[in-house]
Design an enzyme around this catalytic site. Structure first.
Site, short mmCIF file in Angstrom:
data_model
loop_
_atom_site.label_atom_id
_atom_site.label_comp_id
_atom_site.label_asym_id
_atom_site.label_seq_id
_atom_site.Cartn_x
_atom_site.Cartn_y
_atom_site.Cartn_z
N GLY A 154 -22.65 -25.94 -13.74
CA GLY A 154 -23.89 -26.25 -13.02
C GLY A 154 -25.10 -25.74 -13.79
O GLY A 154 -25.06 -24.66 -14.37
N ASP A 167 -22.32 -14.87 -8.85
CA ASP A 167 -20.98 -14.46 -8.43
C ASP A 167 -20.09 -14.04 -9.60
O ASP A 167 -18.89 -14.23 -9.57
CB ASP A 167 -20.31 -15.60 -7.64
CG ASP A 167 -20.18 -16.88 -8.47
OD1 ASP A 167 -20.75 -16.93 -9.58
OD2 ASP A 167 -19.51 -17.81 -8.01
N ASP A 214 -18.02 -19.07 -14.11
CA ASP A 214 -16.66 -18.61 -14.36
C ASP A 214 -15.76 -19.70 -14.94
O ASP A 214 -14.88 -19.40 -15.75
CB ASP A 214 -16.04 -17.96 -13.10
CG ASP A 214 -16.03 -18.87 -11.90
OD1 ASP A 214 -16.65 -19.95 -11.97
OD2 ASP A 214 -15.39 -18.51 -10.90
N THR A 257 -25.53 -19.08 -13.74
CA THR A 257 -25.16 -19.80 -12.52
C THR A 257 -26.04 -19.33 -11.38
O THR A 257 -26.31 -18.13 -11.28
CB THR A 257 -23.66 -19.61 -12.16
OG1 THR A 257 -23.45 -20.06 -10.81
CG2 THR A 257 -23.22 -18.17 -12.25
N ARG A 308 -19.52 -31.25 -16.65
CA ARG A 308 -18.19 -30.74 -16.28
C ARG A 308 -17.23 -31.60 -17.09
O ARG A 308 -17.26 -32.82 -17.00
CB ARG A 308 -17.97 -30.89 -14.78
CG ARG A 308 -19.13 -30.28 -13.99
CD ARG A 308 -18.72 -29.57 -12.75
NE ARG A 308 -19.89 -29.21 -11.96
CZ ARG A 308 -20.27 -27.96 -11.70
NH1 ARG A 308 -19.58 -26.94 -12.17
NH2 ARG A 308 -21.32 -27.72 -10.96
N ARG A 345 -20.79 -22.36 -2.67
CA ARG A 345 -19.47 -22.76 -2.17
C ARG A 345 -18.58 -21.55 -1.93
O ARG A 345 -17.84 -21.49 -0.97
CB ARG A 345 -18.79 -23.72 -3.17
CG ARG A 345 -18.98 -25.17 -2.82
CD ARG A 345 -18.51 -26.03 -3.95
NE ARG A 345 -19.27 -25.71 -5.16
CZ ARG A 345 -18.92 -26.03 -6.40
NH1 ARG A 345 -17.80 -26.64 -6.63
NH2 ARG A 345 -19.68 -25.71 -7.42
N ASP A 387 -25.25 -19.04 -8.47
CA ASP A 387 -24.44 -18.42 -7.40
C ASP A 387 -24.37 -16.89 -7.44
O ASP A 387 -23.93 -16.27 -6.48
CB ASP A 387 -23.00 -18.96 -7.46
CG ASP A 387 -22.93 -20.40 -7.01
OD1 ASP A 387 -23.87 -20.85 -6.34
OD2 ASP A 387 -21.94 -21.08 -7.34
P1 ATP Z 1 -20.90 -23.05 -11.86
O1 ATP Z 1 -20.62 -21.64 -11.43
O2 ATP Z 1 -22.34 -23.34 -11.91
O3 ATP Z 1 -20.09 -24.08 -11.15
P2 ATP Z 1 -18.97 -23.10 -13.98
O4 ATP Z 1 -19.04 -22.73 -15.41
O5 ATP Z 1 -18.06 -22.28 -13.12
O6 ATP Z 1 -20.45 -23.14 -13.42
P3 ATP Z 1 -17.14 -25.34 -13.89
O7 ATP Z 1 -17.38 -26.78 -13.63
O8 ATP Z 1 -16.15 -24.63 -13.04
O9 ATP Z 1 -18.57 -24.64 -13.87
O10 ATP Z 1 -16.65 -25.18 -15.40
C1 ATP Z 1 -17.40 -25.71 -16.47
C2 ATP Z 1 -16.48 -26.33 -17.48
O11 ATP Z 1 -15.65 -25.32 -18.05
C3 ATP Z 1 -15.50 -27.36 -16.97
O12 ATP Z 1 -16.08 -28.64 -16.78
C4 ATP Z 1 -14.46 -27.38 -18.08
O13 ATP Z 1 -14.89 -28.15 -19.17
C5 ATP Z 1 -14.43 -25.91 -18.49
N1 ATP Z 1 -13.28 -25.25 -17.85
C6 ATP Z 1 -13.17 -24.79 -16.59
N2 ATP Z 1 -11.95 -24.28 -16.35
C7 ATP Z 1 -11.25 -24.46 -17.51
C8 ATP Z 1 -9.91 -24.16 -17.92
N3 ATP Z 1 -9.03 -23.59 -17.09
N4 ATP Z 1 -9.57 -24.46 -19.19
C9 ATP Z 1 -10.44 -25.04 -20.03
N5 ATP Z 1 -11.70 -25.36 -19.70
C10 ATP Z 1 -12.10 -25.07 -18.47
#
Ligand code: ATP
Length: 328
Positions: A14, A134, A106, A130, A75, A176, A132
């Protein structure tokens, strides 16, 4: 470990206000230290698609004030696969890149750690970006302060109209799995109640407190609901309350994506600058698989492993108790 010569930077997951000041700091700190910098577009997708470009000091001119991210974010499902990671590695190596700064949440760190364990010759440093708030290892994440201020501005406006009509508003805010925005905004706007994913609140309890508010001559009431609250959504909660609370006209507002946009606050500009600066310096010092964070106003490194394992973020109980007393 070989001496670092060229690093890449990406934003993932995000978007969050403050990512641009952070990109600017990464680019300029790297160039200052004689490193070359490559910007990766659309997060991990750009690594797989080889969608990258060389950056210079002018690539990041006049972006401190911009929300979103000039590198775009995405994503990316293919990065979760072994083949996707191998392609990303091949593209990075072909450009001579030996370090990667990832700005995200994360999920982004989970991907970064997996990638780094598979290909340890590319150093990886994470920056918590992020709204959030978190992530373990940083008291604040990039974007949280701006998003909370945006929510406060919106709720203040809703309060005006709620008060004029003696209305009860249910306002859904982002989060969330995290009630961080809801709690801070709730305290700042004098919300009558806050429903958070971290804390069970019985609807009956909420009804009693709203009725008490009316009895105590409150002319309007605001209930903030974090989107991850367990009651099944803001409309269902409003409906359940409507059956019992007859004195107020009830309205629902979902703030939605406006919470992500906007010019970063002073706090997020400075945090983004500090974290970007620290991320590059950590990499130059030979660190990898670490997250840079802010603790007690100091920059602190936490291993990505620890940041992810300890991921359970706890909301401040004292703030929750204080909020309940101050909203009487
Ligand atoms: P936010 O907290 O704003 O949602 P985020 O980094 O947690 O941000 P995610 O969509 O969960 O957002 O993860 C971002 C990207 O990280 C994913 O689209 C994917 O490309 C990569 N990613 C997440 N989990 C994995 C995993 N287990 N292995 C490899 N890549 C991953």
């Amino acid at each position: 470990m070989q001496k670092l010569s060229k690093i890449a930077v990406l934003t993932s997951g995000g978007d969050a206000p403050g990512m641009n000041p952070c990109i600017r700091a990464v680019v300029r700190t790297a160039l200052y230290n004689g490193l070359q910098v490559v910007g990766v577009r659309q997060g991990y997708q750009g690594l797989i698609d080889n969608n990258m470009y060389d950056m210079n000091n002018r690539s990041v001119s006049n972006i401190l004030n911009l929300g979103g991210t000039i590198l775009k974010t995405a994503r990316c499902l293919p990065f979760r696969t072994e083949e996707g990671m191998e392609l990303a590695y091949k593209n990075l190596k072909a450009r001579g890149i030996d370090g990667l700064v990832v700005i995200g949440g994360d999920g982004t760190f989970t991907g970064a750690l997996r990638f780094s364990k598979k290909f340890p010759d590319i150093a990886v440093i994470g920056v918590p970006g992020t709204i959030d708030n978190d992530l373990y290892g940083s008291t604040y994440t990039l974007g949280f302060d701006t998003a909370t201020n945006t929510v406060i501005e919106a709720i203040d406006k809703i309060r005006d109209t709620a008060d004029a009509h003696d209305r009860l508003f249910f306002i859904e805010v982002m989060g969330r799995d995290s009630g961080a925005i809801a709690l801070r905004a709730g305290i700042s706007c004098g919300a009558e109640a806050i429903l958070l994913p971290e804390k069970e609140t019985a609807i009956e309890e909420l009804i009693v407190s709203l009725k008490a508010g009316h009895y105590n001559k409150k002319s309007s009431s605001i209930v903030i609901v974090a989107e991850g609250d367990k009651h099944g959504g803001v409309y269902d909660i409003a409906k359940a309350v409507e059956k019992e609370v007859k004195n107020y006209d009830i309205k629902v507002t979902i703030l939605g994506h406006l919470q992500r946009g906007g010019s970063p606050s002073s706090f997020d500009r400075i945090l983004g600058s500090r974290l970007g600066f620290a991320a590059v310096n950590a990499m130059i010092a030979g660190k990898t698989q670490q997250m840079v964070g802010l603790q007690a106003n100091n920059i602190v490194l936490t291993s990505l492993e620890e940041a992810l394992n300890q991921h359970e973020f706890k909301l401040e109980e004292d703030l929750m108790q204080m909020m309940e007393i101050l909203s009487i």
